[in-house]
Write a protein that holds these residues in place. Structure first.
Motif, short mmCIF file in Angstrom:
data_model
loop_
_atom_site.label_atom_id
_atom_site.label_comp_id
_atom_site.label_asym_id
_atom_site.label_seq_id
_atom_site.Cartn_x
_atom_site.Cartn_y
_atom_site.Cartn_z
N GLU A 161 0.83 -1.20 0.00
CA GLU A 161 0.00 0.00 0.00
C GLU A 161 0.87 1.26 0.00
O GLU A 161 0.52 2.25 -0.64
N ARG A 162 1.98 1.20 0.72
CA ARG A 162 2.87 2.37 0.73
C ARG A 162 3.48 2.60 -0.66
O ARG A 162 3.60 3.74 -1.11
N GLN A 163 3.85 1.53 -1.34
CA GLN A 163 4.41 1.68 -2.68
C GLN A 163 3.38 2.26 -3.65
O GLN A 163 3.71 3.12 -4.47
N ALA A 164 2.12 1.81 -3.51
CA ALA A 164 1.07 2.35 -4.37
C ALA A 164 0.84 3.83 -4.09
O ALA A 164 0.67 4.64 -5.01
N ALA A 165 0.84 4.20 -2.80
CA ALA A 165 0.67 5.60 -2.44
C ALA A 165 1.84 6.44 -2.94
O ALA A 165 1.65 7.59 -3.36
N ILE A 189 6.67 16.58 3.53
CA ILE A 189 6.15 15.56 2.60
C ILE A 189 7.28 15.02 1.72
O ILE A 189 7.41 13.80 1.53
N ILE A 190 8.13 15.92 1.22
CA ILE A 190 9.25 15.48 0.38
C ILE A 190 10.24 14.65 1.19
O ILE A 190 10.81 13.66 0.70
N HIS A 196 10.73 6.90 2.26
CA HIS A 196 9.95 5.69 1.94
C HIS A 196 9.98 5.32 0.46
O HIS A 196 9.53 4.23 0.11
N GLY A 197 10.50 6.22 -0.39
CA GLY A 197 10.53 5.91 -1.81
C GLY A 197 11.65 4.95 -2.19
O GLY A 197 12.57 4.69 -1.41
N ASN A 198 11.56 4.41 -3.39
CA ASN A 198 12.64 3.54 -3.89
C ASN A 198 13.75 4.40 -4.48
O ASN A 198 13.66 5.63 -4.51
N GLU A 199 14.81 3.76 -4.95
CA GLU A 199 15.98 4.49 -5.44
C GLU A 199 15.64 5.40 -6.61
O GLU A 199 16.08 6.55 -6.67
N ALA A 200 14.82 4.91 -7.53
CA ALA A 200 14.46 5.71 -8.70
C ALA A 200 13.66 6.94 -8.30
O ALA A 200 13.87 8.04 -8.83
N GLN A 201 12.72 6.77 -7.39
CA GLN A 201 11.90 7.90 -6.93
C GLN A 201 12.75 8.94 -6.20
O GLN A 201 12.58 10.15 -6.38
N HIS A 231 21.91 11.61 2.50
CA HIS A 231 21.81 10.32 3.17
C HIS A 231 21.33 9.21 2.23
O HIS A 231 21.90 8.11 2.23
N TYR A 232 20.30 9.52 1.43
CA TYR A 232 19.66 8.46 0.65
C TYR A 232 20.13 8.39 -0.81
O TYR A 232 19.98 7.35 -1.43
N CYS A 233 20.66 9.48 -1.35
CA CYS A 233 20.99 9.51 -2.78
C CYS A 233 22.50 9.62 -2.97
O CYS A 233 23.04 10.72 -3.18
N GLN A 234 23.16 8.51 -2.91
CA GLN A 234 24.62 8.50 -3.04
C GLN A 234 25.07 9.04 -4.39
O GLN A 234 26.13 9.66 -4.51
N LYS A 235 24.27 8.84 -5.40
CA LYS A 235 24.59 9.27 -6.76
C LYS A 235 24.78 10.79 -6.83
O LYS A 235 25.56 11.29 -7.66
#
Length: 663
Positions: A161-165, A189-190, A196-201, A231-235
């Motif tokens: 459900e979190r992925q769908a949201a 929100i961001i 909670h988002g995946n790497e692409a998001q 922290h989350y986006c090493q790229k």
């Protein structure tokens, strides 16, 4: 003169006329009140209350007029008084149930206000609120995003459900992140999307903000987004670091941005990136042109010594600005300060000392900051050292327990000549929480330094080297002999250590780190150590049969400490003077020696140490040749029976004892 008198008499007559008229008005009011009070009983309470209120109001107006000193009343006041003679009824409120009139009368002329029902009023308010929101920029994104956010951030929400949201959320915000990011609600929100988002998001959000990270870092809410992306986006880390280039000196002094630069420097930057960020402290030319192969100021100065004065001056100005702006707690500032101290001459160090001697206590939580504080103590005058001690006094316990801060305490013990001041300002605070410090991983090193100095058993080679670097400078800034200083400090702390061992014997001997302090105290403490020795012997003399948790000598690390104390009579490190601990211990445990050998487990090592000690070897053999309490055979024979038929790798301690007995 006659005209003046006529005028005066005319005024007095007029005043008397007004007074008479006023008296008549007041009399009419009283008569009206009296008549009203005699009217229908259903109206008495309400009308009486209102009339009394009017009369009181007039009384207050009269009082105010009297206080103001108005001796004459104007014609306008007379007209007002005439109007007040008629009673004016107060409108009755619908929401005032206690004061409302239950009976309608013909005199009630003021109509009641129509009250809007609560549900309808709330609906109107909600509609008005929605209308206001609709006029705000990006309202078509913000309201749906908030509803999705409430769902996404729920901890118990299933992953699917979190992925769908999150997919719905990305449809809303993609392409518009830069427009909404500076609002406090959208910032949160961001942040949740990045969490909670995946790497692409995450990379999609970070990509839209490229080129805006310096501005975001200065924003009260946007700075949290930059930290989350680091922290989350090493790229995107390297890109964020490069965007900071040219602005580091400005950002580190900024209230909001300073924490972002510090986070990037201390948590995510590699050695090359750290060098690039810190180089902007060296001068304007390094804002644009980085020395890629040079990792420190020392390497830059070795290549071009002519720049030394210019770089150090600019570095001092930058660091001084950071101190004034309150950003001294950041590790990037500590690194800059340390490089200044390592490359400046004595005069430059003294200038910096004047600026930061009272703020050194704020930087002890980092490696570079602790080294800066150590340098300050090393180069300081006795007066400056006294000032530093006063600033550190409230935080002594915390400093002792700091991973890097405890090294400052060791430097303090090395350089401060006024040991009386040290005992009152520093050691007195340590003694208050001595047990906690003794049991602490870093705190016990502070106590052990007072007992044994720079022993490699307890202090790492790197720390010993760091302390040794200051010995040459200490010779010129401190007058007292190092050995005398150490002896005086040890004399101040020793009574408290001995007293602690007496009162907390079992607690200390059951802690591995505290055991080290107990052992070294017994060997090196100044003064009478007999009370502490008696407490340790009493603990060992306990009857094994009366213990439900096992004998103290049977557990680690207690057995090891007692074994080392037995060995200290003849084997290094030696007690000075000798404690003769082995003889006293054997006398205490001899009734239970069979238990310690056959059933005590680890305590058998203590018996083995007694056998190897020249002072107690013969007496121990004699005790092992006797029958144990309640046994039919000697302890020696019982040990032989115990190992019979057992593999060679079992009962090793018993086998060692038997081998010593066989010699």
């Amino acid at each position: 003169m006659a005209a003046t008198k006529r005028k005066s008499s005319s005024v007095n007559a007029e005043s008397l006329h007004k007074k008479s008229k006023s008296d008549k008005v007041n009399k009419a009011k009283v008569e009206s009140v009296t008549k009203s009070s005699k009217s229908a009983s259903s109206n008495k309470k309400v009308l009486f209350g209102k009339v009394v209120e009017e009369v009181h109001d007039q009384g207050r107006r009269g009082a105010r007029s009297k206080d103001a000193g108005d001796e004459e009343e104007s014609d306008d006041d007379d007209e007002d008084d005439d109007e007040d003679t008629e009673l004016r009824e107060e409108p009755i409120r619908d929401d005032d149930e206690d004061n409302s009139m239950d009976i309608d009368t013909a005199d009630q002329t003021v109509p009641q206000k129509n009250k809007i029902p609560t549900k309808e009023a709330n609906a109107q308010k909600k509609a008005l609120r929605e209308e206001r929101r609709a006029h705000k920029p990006n309202s078509d994104i913000i309201m749906p995003a908030k509803k999705l956010w409430e769902k996404i951030r729920t901890k118990e929400l299933p992953k699917a459900e979190r992925q769908a949201a999150m997919k719905e959320m990305m449809v809303l915000i993609t392409g518009k992140v830069k427009d909404i990011i500076f609002k406090h609600d959208m910032s949160r929100i961001i942040q949740s999307c990045l969490k909670h988002g995946n790497e692409a998001q995450r990379n999609t959000i970070a990509g839209e903000l490229v080129g805006n990270y310096v501005v975001l870092s200065k924003s009260m809410y946007g700075r949290f987004i930059v930290t989350k992306i680091l922290h989350y986006c090493q790229k995107y880390r390297d890109g964020i670091m490069k965007e900071f280039h040219g602005s580091v000196r400005q950002l580190i002094k900024h209230k909001e941005a300073s924490s972002v630069v510090e986070d990037a420097f201390s948590s995510y930057a590699n050695a090359t990136q750290k060098a690039a960020l810190i180089q902007e402290f060296y001068g304007p030319e390094y804002r644009l042109f980085k020395s890629e192969n040079k990792k420190s100021l020392k390497e830059i100065l070795e290549q071009d010594p002519s720049k030394k004065d210019k770089i150090l001056k600019y570095l001092m100005e930058t660091v001084t600005g950071c101190l004034e702006k309150g950003t001294i707690q950041f590790s990037i500032v500590h690194r800059a300060l340390l490089e200044y101290f390592e490359n400046a001459d004595a005069k430059g160090i003294q200038e910096m000392m004047e600026v930061m001697k009272e703020q050194a206590v704020e930087m002890l939580h980092t490696k570079e900051g602790a080294q800066v504080a150590m340098q300050c103590l090393l180069y300081a005058t006795p007066k400056d050292r006294k000032a530093m001690l006063k600033t550190m006094k409230p935080f002594v316990i915390k400093i002792c327990k700091e991973e890097y801060g405890h090294m400052v305490m060791l430097r303090m013990f090395d350089v401060v000549d006024d040991t009386v001041l040290m005992s009152k300002a520093i050691l007195a605070e340590i003694i208050k929480e001595l047990e906690d410090i003794v049991k602490d991983k870093f705190g016990r090193r502070v106590i052990l330094y007072l007992l044994v100095g720079r022993s490699p058993k307890y202090i790492s080679p790197q720390s010993i080297e760091l302390l040794a670097k200051g010995d040459a400078i200490r010779a010129s800034t401190s007058k007292k002999d190092a050995a005398i200083r150490s002896a005086e400090l040890l004399g101040h702390i020793s009574p408290a250590l001995i007293s602690l061992i007496v009162s907390k014997t079992q607690s200390l001997t059951s802690e591995p780190l505290a055991c080290q302090v107990v052992f070294e105290t017994m060997l090196h403490a100044a003064g009478d150590r007999k009370p502490a020795m008696d407490a340790l012997l009493d603990l060992a003399a306990a009857d094994p049969a009366g213990s439900t948790t096992g004998h103290p000598l049977s557990a680690m690390p207690t057995d090891r400490m007692y074994k080392m104390l037995v060995q200290s009579d003849y084997k290094a490190p030696l007690a000075e003077p000798s404690l003769h601990f082995a003889k006293a211990l054997l006398a205490k445990i001899s009734p239970f020696i069979g238990y310690h050998v056959l059933e005590g487990g680890s305590s058998a090592f203590v018996v083995l140490a007694l056998l190897e000690n020249p002072e107690t070897a013969e007496d121990t053999k004699a005790q092992l040749s006797l029958k144990a309490k309640g046994a039919s055979i000697t302890t020696h024979k019982a040990m032989e029976n115990l190992i019979k038929g057992k593999p060679e790798d079992e009962m090793k301690t018993v086998r060692l004892i038997l081998s010593v007995l066989a010699k």
